[in-house]
Design a protein around this motif. Sequence first.
Motif, short mmCIF file in Angstrom:
data_model
loop_
_atom_site.label_atom_id
_atom_site.label_comp_id
_atom_site.label_asym_id
_atom_site.label_seq_id
_atom_site.Cartn_x
_atom_site.Cartn_y
_atom_site.Cartn_z
N GLY A 43 43.53 40.67 40.82
CA GLY A 43 43.52 41.94 40.10
C GLY A 43 42.51 41.94 38.97
N VAL A 44 42.45 40.85 38.20
CA VAL A 44 41.49 40.77 37.09
C VAL A 44 40.07 40.82 37.62
N ASN A 45 39.79 40.14 38.72
CA ASN A 45 38.44 40.16 39.28
C ASN A 45 38.08 41.55 39.81
N LEU A 46 39.05 42.29 40.31
CA LEU A 46 38.77 43.67 40.69
C LEU A 46 38.36 44.50 39.48
N PHE A 47 39.01 44.25 38.35
CA PHE A 47 38.60 44.92 37.11
C PHE A 47 37.18 44.51 36.71
N PHE A 48 36.86 43.22 36.84
CA PHE A 48 35.55 42.74 36.43
C PHE A 48 34.42 43.40 37.23
N GLN A 186 41.22 26.08 31.24
CA GLN A 186 40.34 26.31 30.10
C GLN A 186 38.97 26.83 30.52
N LEU A 187 38.23 26.03 31.27
CA LEU A 187 36.85 26.38 31.55
C LEU A 187 36.72 27.62 32.42
N TRP A 188 37.73 27.87 33.25
CA TRP A 188 37.64 28.99 34.18
C TRP A 188 37.59 30.34 33.48
N TYR A 189 38.00 30.38 32.22
CA TYR A 189 38.04 31.63 31.47
C TYR A 189 36.76 31.87 30.68
N HIS A 190 35.82 30.94 30.72
CA HIS A 190 34.55 31.11 30.03
C HIS A 190 33.73 32.21 30.70
N THR A 191 32.96 32.92 29.91
CA THR A 191 32.18 34.03 30.44
C THR A 191 31.11 33.56 31.41
N GLU A 192 30.58 32.35 31.22
CA GLU A 192 29.54 31.87 32.13
C GLU A 192 30.09 31.60 33.53
N ILE A 193 31.41 31.64 33.70
CA ILE A 193 32.01 31.58 35.03
C ILE A 193 32.66 32.92 35.37
N ALA A 194 33.59 33.36 34.52
CA ALA A 194 34.37 34.57 34.83
C ALA A 194 33.52 35.82 34.84
N GLY A 195 32.37 35.80 34.16
CA GLY A 195 31.51 36.98 34.15
C GLY A 195 30.77 37.22 35.45
N TYR A 196 30.95 36.33 36.41
CA TYR A 196 30.26 36.45 37.70
C TYR A 196 30.49 37.82 38.35
N GLY A 197 31.73 38.30 38.35
CA GLY A 197 32.01 39.58 38.98
C GLY A 197 31.27 40.73 38.31
N ILE A 198 31.16 40.69 36.99
CA ILE A 198 30.46 41.74 36.25
C ILE A 198 28.98 41.73 36.61
N PHE A 199 28.36 40.56 36.57
CA PHE A 199 26.92 40.47 36.81
C PHE A 199 26.58 40.71 38.29
N ALA A 200 27.43 40.22 39.19
CA ALA A 200 27.18 40.43 40.62
C ALA A 200 27.28 41.90 40.98
N SER A 201 28.27 42.58 40.42
CA SER A 201 28.41 44.01 40.71
C SER A 201 27.23 44.80 40.15
N ALA A 202 26.78 44.45 38.95
CA ALA A 202 25.59 45.11 38.39
C ALA A 202 24.38 44.83 39.27
N PHE A 203 24.27 43.62 39.80
CA PHE A 203 23.15 43.28 40.68
C PHE A 203 23.15 44.17 41.92
#
Length: 354
Positions: A43-48, A186-203
Amino acid sequence: MDKTDAGGLAHLDYLDGWRGLAIGLLLLGHFFPVPGFNLGRIGVNLFFVLSGLLMARLLFIKATPLPLFYKRRISRIFPALFALIGLTLATRWWVSGPIDWMETVTAALFLNNYVFTHVGHAVMPFGHIWSLSVEEQSYVLLSLVALGVRRGWCRALPVMSLASVGCIAAAFWYWHAYDSATLEFQLWYHTEIAGYGIFASAFFLLLFQRVRMPRLPAWCYPALALLALVPNWWSVPLPVGMTLSVGAMALLLNLLPAAPAAIRQLLCLAPLRQLGLWSFSIYLWQQPLYLEHYWHGMSSWLAAPLSVAAGIGSYYLLEKPVRRYLNQHWATAGETTSATPPMSEKLTLDRPER
């Protein structure tokens, strides 16, 4: 598509349904979990991926002035969020309950996706703000890219491509360098990982402005939906699951304008769209009840409807009126002026007729 959103772009009803699907899966994952699948993460990744699409529309297609962009993000997020934080603190003080100021401050500053004070058992009901932290940090990065594009320093499509690949590389590097528990909590919540959905969708949004959006056979759309779900099975390594699942979500969302009408109509179902309208407030206010359920045994059948009710109340009493007031009283003149011509003068947003 005859309506216009606050940013001056066409309002697409099926995107409200996408929000409804996202919050619905998150509530299921929190209160009625399915063994083997983390529906909350889905669900969170759908939001991203939806955030990536919408923010790219505003920054790269419409070229919204950056001060106006930030004002609208503030009016959207800050009032309800700080109401949650303030009410939680007031309640804890009133009943002499525990207060963790570090958790509170990092949540208020959108840093709690990097600063973890209580791994696995938070004191304050602010753990879910990690996803808002990812979004806010990503918005800053996207706005800096937009500034670079408007100044002629870079092009948006290559930068979004590099950002997406960078997130995948970071996920696999962390997976190799750290133990699975550290990666998961811990690390999975960092933007350099979790931001993938945001940047991929923009791409994908920018890509389909440059090349003709493909019209795939009807079966490809449920296949993409299945690809978005299956890699979230518990035994699939997190970087592999993220790459496949979130990438499929981002592609599917951006292909919806060319999808068969029946698929968009499913997302336009009134209950799903209404749930999407309430989704941000529900997301904020479900966390205290989720913790009551998870840590103190409150029944799922009580906690889940109370979460929805709290979110609906917050939407109509706080989020909607305050957002409307702020948007009306801030500099609306900026909506029609920009230092550079909007890219939308050169590019069309949706091409379902082609």
